[in-house]
Design a protein around this motif. Sequence first.
Motif: not given
Length: 464
Positions: A390-397
């Motif tokens: 990927p170009t970006s991997v974002m994780m959040r709650s």
Amino acid sequence: MPAPAAANRLTYDDDLFLRTRRVLGVPVVNQTIWRVPAPLDRDRLAALHRHLARGRLARVAVPPRVPGARPRWVRSGVVAPLVVDEAPVAPDAVLAWADAAVAGTDLDPVGGPGWALRAATTADGGTVLSFLTSHVVADGGAHLGAIVEAVRGETVPRLPVDDLAALETTRRDDLRDAAAQVGRAARGVATAVRRSRSPRPATPLEGAQRSEDTPPRRPAPGDEATYVVPTVVVDCPAEAWEAAARRHGGSANTLLIALTVEVLLATGRVEAGRPVRAAVPVNLREGAADLRSNATSGVSVAVPTTLVGGVDGVGRVTDLAAVRDATRVELASRAAGTRHDPLEPLKPLLQVLPDRAVARLARDNAAPLCLASNLGELAEEYAAPLGVRPTSVMMRSVTPGVTRGQMRRTRGGLSSWWSRHGDRATLSLVCLDPGLVPGPDGPARLRGTVLEAFARWEVPAEAW
């Protein structure tokens, strides 16, 4: 060694997120978004969904038959359908699409489903993928582990004890568990009382700014409106991030803490020149075979701050070495058992209490003022679940469906997550306080604040 029936009982942390959802009306959901520079591979996506349905997330929490007993995990065949949006997503609308994926999915850790997968093509010929899990069912470690296992096609037990014969429980089992919980609660209260009578040594955390310093918030106009947490996502060269940390005597983790605190300073929620209390999650999972839904603890660190540039200057965290050393001390104290959490011995009691009592106790509880979670280098399977880097991997709650009033009452501040995938690093930051970035331009102003913080650390960055 716990009996089979006991091994599948919800832990205190599982129960905490379950009660947060059921009693306080604040569900917590973990979300990862992948931006993939390739067309959607529907076959790989379908295989990923199919393997996830057979894995560790296929569980639901069953209430006990006897008051005082803990709920238990059982297998679940309830699966949210795989969703593929046909309308292409514009590159600058990925976060809005991610918010819509959260709002359009009802995760239920009791009735199922506890997770969901959604994808779409992008207007520039790529793919976006969303993976949601209820925090009751999976903390960050279980969230990541489920994807890795699904990509590998591994068949793992759905529960710590997954033998159908051993899963049969009776009312007598619940009675035994309730009696054991009462005993643990009594011993925990005695321990808490004994510790309260012993002199406690002063710690650097005393005097540090925290969310509890803000008085409990009362109802205000607009509280009934739904609050979609403003989120900022920034990509940067991983080596530039780590080089900036090294230049200032720190690490990737301490730079994450420092930058999150600096953004909090810029919002005006905390005062420069005084330390800020930051929460740092700690993974307690004992390898891939650990099938607990939640196996995360944490430490708190007093982060020193200063005002640079006079009265109208900028709040900074200039000493990463001090942040690094303070974090190491807290982690070592926790590992050695020399730093006691006052809440720890009371956890069995809190798990025994009925919902009404929990609601009263939690009425004025505060969320962390600052939380910084370093996910580190992502496993290859997790970084590229569809087979393309990927170009970006974002994780959040996030907290879907909650109102502005509910979020205001928690008195939380900012939470951030950082990870590295290949030569790229991604930081995501969410604002839990509706008063910090008010108005329709609030998310844009928060994005500008985060980019300014990156620039001060001389890390080139690009926001979603």
